[in-house]
Write a protein that holds these residues in place. Sequence first.
Motif, mmCIF file in Angstrom:
data_model
loop_
_atom_site.group_PDB
_atom_site.id
_atom_site.type_symbol
_atom_site.label_atom_id
_atom_site.label_comp_id
_atom_site.label_asym_id
_atom_site.label_seq_id
_atom_site.Cartn_x
_atom_site.Cartn_y
_atom_site.Cartn_z
ATOM 1 N N HIS A 1 -56.626 -90.971 50.789
ATOM 2 C CA HIS A 1 -57.675 -91.882 50.341
ATOM 3 C C HIS A 1 -57.758 -91.895 48.809
ATOM 4 N N GLN A 2 -57.631 -90.714 48.217
ATOM 5 C CA GLN A 2 -57.661 -90.643 46.757
ATOM 6 C C GLN A 2 -56.434 -91.311 46.147
ATOM 7 N N SER A 3 -55.274 -91.085 46.727
ATOM 8 C CA SER A 3 -54.055 -91.702 46.194
ATOM 9 C C SER A 3 -54.110 -93.226 46.321
ATOM 10 N N ARG A 4 -54.703 -93.741 47.409
ATOM 11 C CA ARG A 4 -54.849 -95.191 47.549
ATOM 12 C C ARG A 4 -55.811 -95.746 46.507
ATOM 13 N N ALA A 5 -56.861 -94.992 46.192
ATOM 14 C CA ALA A 5 -57.804 -95.438 45.159
ATOM 15 C C ALA A 5 -57.123 -95.494 43.799
ATOM 16 N N ILE A 6 -56.281 -94.508 43.510
ATOM 17 C CA ILE A 6 -55.535 -94.524 42.242
ATOM 18 C C ILE A 6 -54.582 -95.711 42.208
ATOM 19 N N GLY A 7 -53.954 -96.019 43.371
ATOM 20 C CA GLY A 7 -53.074 -97.185 43.443
ATOM 21 C C GLY A 7 -53.818 -98.489 43.219
ATOM 22 N N ALA B 1 -54.421 -98.790 39.426
ATOM 23 C CA ALA B 1 -53.231 -99.135 38.636
ATOM 24 C C ALA B 1 -52.720 -100.525 38.977
ATOM 25 N N GLY B 2 -52.646 -100.833 40.254
ATOM 26 C CA GLY B 2 -52.089 -102.119 40.663
ATOM 27 C C GLY B 2 -50.568 -102.073 40.659
ATOM 28 N N LYS B 3 -49.960 -103.160 41.088
ATOM 29 C CA LYS B 3 -48.505 -103.235 41.148
ATOM 30 C C LYS B 3 -47.932 -103.320 39.733
ATOM 31 N N GLY B 4 -47.191 -102.292 39.348
ATOM 32 C CA GLY B 4 -46.631 -102.250 37.996
ATOM 33 C C GLY B 4 -47.677 -102.101 36.905
ATOM 34 N N LEU C 1 -63.511 -100.793 42.099
ATOM 35 C CA LEU C 1 -62.204 -100.608 42.742
ATOM 36 C C LEU C 1 -62.153 -99.303 43.527
ATOM 37 N N ILE C 2 -62.749 -98.249 42.982
ATOM 38 C CA ILE C 2 -62.758 -96.962 43.694
ATOM 39 C C ILE C 2 -63.556 -97.074 44.990
ATOM 40 N N LEU C 3 -64.651 -97.822 44.935
ATOM 41 C CA LEU C 3 -65.509 -97.959 46.126
ATOM 42 C C LEU C 3 -64.897 -98.865 47.182
ATOM 43 N N GLY C 4 -63.793 -99.574 46.843
ATOM 44 C CA GLY C 4 -63.088 -100.350 47.852
ATOM 45 C C GLY C 4 -63.103 -101.847 47.657
ATOM 46 N N SER C 5 -63.647 -102.336 46.542
ATOM 47 C CA SER C 5 -63.662 -103.790 46.321
ATOM 48 C C SER C 5 -62.244 -104.295 46.092
#
Length: 239
Positions: free
Chosen positions: A162-168, A171-174, A215-219
């Motif tokens: 879940h944390q790694s997905r939040a970091i992704g 950052a976004g793609k590239g 973004l961290i909260l899931g928006s």
Amino acid sequence: MEDVNIDTNNFEPIKAPKRRKESVGDAMEVDSHNGIEGRSKTRPPRAKRYKTKSFSESKDDMRKVSVPAHRYTPLKENWLKIFTPIVEHLQLQVRFNLKTRNVEIKSCDETKDIANLQKAADFVKAFVYGFEVEDALALLRLDDLFVETFEIKDVKTLKGDHQSRAIGRLAGKGGRTKFTIENVTKTRIVLADSKIHILGSFQNIQLARRAICNLILGSPPSKVYGQLRNVASRVSERM
């Protein structure tokens, strides 16, 4: 019974107590001046006070910035870029202490403003956090700039994937999402694992932090982009 012995005995004991009193007084003076309590209460505190004054003065004239192991190589490669503005423009002394692994910044006689010491320390800290030297130089050239640091767990407790997905998502793609937030809010963002560093003015840091928290909260990023555009347009209209 009324001989001279009585008179002599009367005079001699009177003299003897006087001598004893003087000796007792001398002994008391010696105890008060040369005893442990007297020495510990008078001289050592004075010596400590002088030491603390000189130590505090040296603390006021020096700043130390610890460098983690993963920033040694970037610091070595960019040392001239860091060294030149601090020495030439701020008139300070800089060195890297190999034993303590700290960047030590010290003022000298040529230093015009003592506030330059804190500016140089903030500049080095920003580079240690992961900002580029060119971005960190803004702290020296512009006023009212700050570096704010927080972690993902300060916003929401996430672990593992879940944390790694939040970091992704941040950052976004590239790095596209991060670059978009930086360009709209006119800040610089560093994603260091679960820590997030933001460099900018107070108002811009609040805008960037709000977008990052959403973004961290899931928006979804598209919703965050729309909110950023609306806020940025309002700010530009005010300016």
